[in-house]
Design a protein around this motif. Structure first.
Motif, PDB file in Angstrom:
ATOM      1  N   THR A 282       5.861  -0.186  -6.713  1.00 45.54           N
ATOM      2  CA  THR A 282       6.640  -1.332  -6.250  1.00 45.54           C
ATOM      3  C   THR A 282       5.784  -2.587  -6.288  1.00 45.54           C
TER       4      THR A 282
ATOM      5  N   SER B  57       8.525  -4.540   2.411  1.00 45.59           N
ATOM      6  CA  SER B  57       8.858  -5.701   1.592  1.00 45.59           C
ATOM      7  C   SER B  57       9.469  -6.811   2.430  1.00 45.59           C
TER       8      SER B  57
ATOM      9  N   ASP C 160       6.184  -6.654  -5.304  1.00 48.56           N
ATOM     10  CA  ASP C 160       7.043  -7.616  -4.620  1.00 48.56           C
ATOM     11  C   ASP C 160       6.340  -8.973  -4.596  1.00 48.56           C
TER      12      ASP C 160
ATOM     13  N   LYS D 243       6.816 -13.172  -3.616  1.00 51.92           N
ATOM     14  CA  LYS D 243       7.590 -14.180  -2.895  1.00 51.92           C
ATOM     15  C   LYS D 243       6.851 -15.514  -2.921  1.00 51.92           C
TER      16      LYS D 243
ATOM     17  N   THR E 165      11.521  -8.328  -6.724  1.00 45.88           N
ATOM     18  CA  THR E 165      10.912  -7.019  -6.511  1.00 45.88           C
ATOM     19  C   THR E 165      11.149  -6.142  -7.734  1.00 45.88           C
TER      20      THR E 165
END
Length: 281
Positions: free
Chosen positions: A86, A276, A88, A90, A117
């Motif tokens: 994963t 997340s 992620d 931002k 993501t």
């Protein structure tokens, strides 16, 4: 009107170039076209190597007919493995601009953000009978069958995953007379057992420029722009009775082992989703 245009320009300029507006790369710094695939291949091979070596070593440590409980049943088991990657990303921007006149001050602010993501999941299975046959072939052809370090070339999930330690610990319980069963029974004391490892790495940064013109200033008390990236590697392994692979299908574990593994993987997905959401914005 001037203030609105200035804030809008800052927002659009930063957001168009920030993380969270494109699908994240699995490896942040690489120019090689096949680097991501090789990264996954190394992890899969390491899991396989640690399983093969771990099973062979406990069967040698607790041989059939010795003073310990029989653990030869492990050779008829197998492993179901799920690897989840994963990434992620931002970013956020929150400029504060003040326009100052002779007798007034007009602060103007705005906020914006973006996030993306990427999740990739790989599932594979092995029967230990197949792995032990491969192990015998490797040793027969003088390959180094006792070392997994070639696939442990980094930190986090690219390091020693301690899978062999996990198998050995469970076999110590099974082999110890009186711990879980009588020595003469010869049946596995476990119906299934599982192992999970999660690695989380994150980093971020902020930019806080200070601008000051005759009648305009940008607030330097808060970050104008911030960005963060979190990478999570999860590996979930379930051991149970298994049927060897065929030409048309992979090794298949028992129904109870599959159900246990699916439950563990679902919990893993939920945990990653919560992490997340908690990632700083």
């Amino acid at each position: 009107m001037i203030a609105n245009r200035l804030v809008a320009s800052i927002l659009s300029g930063v957001m168009l170039s920030s993380c969270g507006t494109y699908v994240p790369e699995k490896l942040l710094i690489t120019n090689a076209e096949d680097a991501n695939g090789m990264f996954e291949s190394v992890i899969v091979n390491n899991v396989k190597c640690e399983l093969r070596l771990g099973v062979r070593r406990v069967l040698v440590t607790f041989p059939e007919g010795g003073r310990y409980n029989d653990v030869s049943w492990l050779a008829s088991w197998g492993a179901l493995v799920t690897l989840k990657i994963t990434v992620d990303e931002k970013s956020s921007v929150s400029p504060g601009v003040s326009f100052v006149g002779t007798n007034f001050s007009a602060p103007v602010g705005a906020t914006g953000g973006a996030g993306a993501t990427r999740i990739e999941t790989i599932a594979f299975s092995y029967s230990f009978a197949d792995l032990l046959a491969e192990d015998a072939l490797l040793r027969k052809n003088n390959f180094n069958a006792d070392d997994c370090s070639l696939n442990e070339r980094g930190i986090l999930i690219e390091s020693n995953l301690k899978i062999g330690d996990f198998i050995r610990d469970k076999m110590i319980v099974a082999a110890n007379p009186g711990a879980v069963q009588g020595k003469t029974l010869g049946a596995p004391p476990f119906s299934v057992f599982s192992y999970q490892a999660t690695f989380v790495s994150n980093f971020g940064g902020t930019a806080t420029p200070t601008w000051k013109f005759i009648k305009t200033s940008v607030d330097s008390a808060s970050a104008l722009f911030s960005a963060s990236r979190q990478k999570t590697h999860d590996v979930s392994i379930t051991l149970g009775p298994a049927l060897p692979a065929t030409k048309s299908s992979p090794a298949r574990l028992s129904g109870q082992a599959i159900a246990t593994h699916e439950s563990a993987v679902n919990a893993m997905f939920i945990s990653t989703a919560i992490q997340s959401q908690q990632l700083p914005r």
